[in-house]
Design an enzyme around this catalytic site. Structure first.
Site, short mmCIF file in Angstrom:
data_model
loop_
_atom_site.label_atom_id
_atom_site.label_comp_id
_atom_site.label_asym_id
_atom_site.label_seq_id
_atom_site.Cartn_x
_atom_site.Cartn_y
_atom_site.Cartn_z
CD1 TRP A 126 -2.21 -2.32 1.64
CD2 TRP A 126 -2.93 -1.17 -0.32
NE1 TRP A 126 -3.32 -2.90 1.10
CE2 TRP A 126 -3.94 -2.42 0.04
CE3 TRP A 126 -3.11 -0.49 -1.22
CZ2 TRP A 126 -4.81 -2.78 -0.95
CZ3 TRP A 126 -4.26 -0.68 -1.98
CH2 TRP A 126 -5.13 -1.81 -1.88
CG ASP A 196 -3.32 3.88 4.36
OD1 ASP A 196 -4.09 3.57 5.01
OD2 ASP A 196 -2.99 3.13 3.42
CE LYS A 220 -9.07 -2.79 3.19
NZ LYS A 220 -7.92 -2.07 2.75
C1 LIG Z 1 -7.22 -1.64 1.55
C2 LIG Z 1 -6.41 -0.71 1.66
C3 LIG Z 1 -6.29 0.47 0.84
C4 LIG Z 1 -6.97 0.59 -0.45
O1 LIG Z 1 -8.26 1.04 0.06
P1 LIG Z 1 -9.33 1.11 -1.15
O2 LIG Z 1 -10.47 1.81 -0.20
O3 LIG Z 1 -9.95 -0.06 -1.62
O4 LIG Z 1 -8.98 2.21 -1.88
C5 LIG Z 1 -5.15 1.21 1.07
N1 LIG Z 1 -4.40 1.40 2.39
C6 LIG Z 1 -4.25 0.09 3.03
C7 LIG Z 1 -3.31 0.13 4.23
C8 LIG Z 1 -5.46 -0.74 3.01
O5 LIG Z 1 -5.73 -1.74 3.71
#
Ligand SMILES: *Cc1c(COP(=O)(O)O)cnc(C)c1O
Length: 386
Positions: A126, A196, A220
């Site tokens: 990511w 993030d 998540k």
């Molecule tokens: C799933 C995830 C993303 C991407 O998320 P989307 O909502 O599908 O764009 C980005 N960063 C992390 C850490 C993730 O787990």
């Protein structure tokens, strides 16, 4: 919340879940998916009870005007409760946006990269994708990376070669695919830290003051897909963003309009709000963290002693949320994942880019689910002893 629920703390809540399963009141499985992930059953029951008519509104939240008093209250409550759960200081704005975490990979540089330079710490898929997207907008320096060992560890971040021009330092604090967590934040040498936290949102206390911007897709650990929450320090909300930045991609647009510039994902925000209330009732993020530590320990202790299964991450950097593991034999891995699914332990197959298995132990995964998984692994190991 639901009047018929008697759950006032974590222990009671999980007793209730275990009772529900023991007597097969529901046939829900244990869902170890990395995302969209498991949601609290209590929240889903509330959604069900309120689906046709929310409060005295005579309609579903899905049918409501986003300018109505009812929805305004839902949004205000959600923000207020999130602020209290995370101790968000008054000089930070909370934005409920769309486009998933991926859209933030672009929105962050468009709004913050005023010198057209940023430093990225690449610890997995990511952060790697975020760095690649940022390169559209300026110079991206990878100041640390764990690509040399397939992202199985977190490099030392205490003395990085931070670029003088860098507008911010970027991390993905919990790498969902590789199962690592940055436990000691990088020394940014005075630069803004952007993080993030998609797959660790509300799983443990974090000090918001240490960041300029924190964000995460909620699917998540917080709610249904369709919402991304951005927590941004007010002084970073600017007019002077990069040229050609669309109106919808400016933080200022959403901050000035309290996340109601256009129609937000109303229903999804409502569900996030219920999850916040659920968390508060269970004692907040500190309590949840204790439980998450207990859950992860059960699985990691087993992995450390197993002769068949092995964790793939260096011990000091292991994630509490996403636990990747392997047998070392691809066919056996697939056999395990499919047998586990038949036993009601779903979505245990690893990410397509790394293979093996991955168990995600998000907030709403009951501890009983982790015991069940370890029980199943123990049995599988016995059957496949060499
Ligand atoms: C799933 C995830 C993303 C991407 O998320 P989307 O909502 O599908 O764009 C980005 N960063 C992390 C850490 C993730 O787990």
């Amino acid at each position: 919340m639901n009047q018929d629920s008697d759950c006032y703390n974590i222990a009671d809540y999980y007793d209730y879940i275990i009772t529900v399963r023991r007597y097969k009141i529901l046939s829900r499985v244990y869902n170890f998916s990395a995302g969209p992930g498991v949601l609290p059953e209590e929240v889903l029951k509330t959604v069900q009870a309120e689906l046709l008519e929310y409060g005295n509104s005579g309609m579903s939240v899905m049918e409501m005007s986003h300018r109505s008093k009812d929805f305004e209250d839902i949004l205000d409550d959600a923000e207020e409760n999130l602020r209290s759960l995370m101790n968000i200081p008054a000089n930070y704005k909370v934005l409920f946006l769309q486009g998933g975490a991926y859209t933030q990979f672009a929105m962050i540089p468009m709004n913050l990269m005023i010198n057209r330079a940023a430093d990225y710490i690449v610890t997995g898929q990511w952060s790697k994708k975020a760095a690649a997207e940022a390169k559209i907008f300026g110079t991206v320096n990878e100041v640390a990376s764990s690509a040399d060992k397939n992202f199985s560890y977190i490099p030392d971040l205490s003395d990085l070669n931070i670029s003088e021009k860098a507008d911010y330092i970027y991390i993905c604090q919990n790498e969902t695919v590789h199962g690592t967590t940055i436990k000691t934040l990088p020394n940014t040498k005075g630069k803004i830290l952007v993080s993030d936290i998609s797959s660790m949102f509300l799983s443990e206390p974090i000090d918001v003051n240490k960041y300029g911007l924190i964000y995460g897709g909620v699917q998540k650990n917080v709610g249904p897909a369709g919402v991304v929450i951005v927590i941004i320090r007010e002084d970073l909300i600017r007019d002077n963003v990069l040229p050609y930045t669309p109106t919808m991609m400016k933080y200022k647009t959403h901050a000035d309009n309290k996340s109601l510039f256009n129609t937000p994902p109303c229903f999804n925000i409502y569900v996030c709000g219920l999850v916040f209330k659920w968390l508060m009732k269970l004692g907040g993020v500190e309590e949840m963290h204790k439980l998450n530590q207990a859950k992860a320990k059960i699985l990691y202790d087993y992995l450390d002693n197993s002769k068949l299964f092995h964790g793939t991450v260096e011990k000091k950097d292991r994630s509490l949320m996403n636990v990747p593991f392997i047998t070392g034999d691809k066919d056996l891995d697939s056999e395990f994942a499919s047998e586990a699914a038949q036993a009601g332990l779903k979505n245990i197959k690893g990410h397509r880019s790394v293979g093996g298995m991955r168990a995600s132990l998000y907030n709403a995964m009951p501890i009983e689910g982790v015991y069940k998984l370890v029980e199943f692994m123990t049995d599988f190991e016995k059957r496949h002893a060499k």
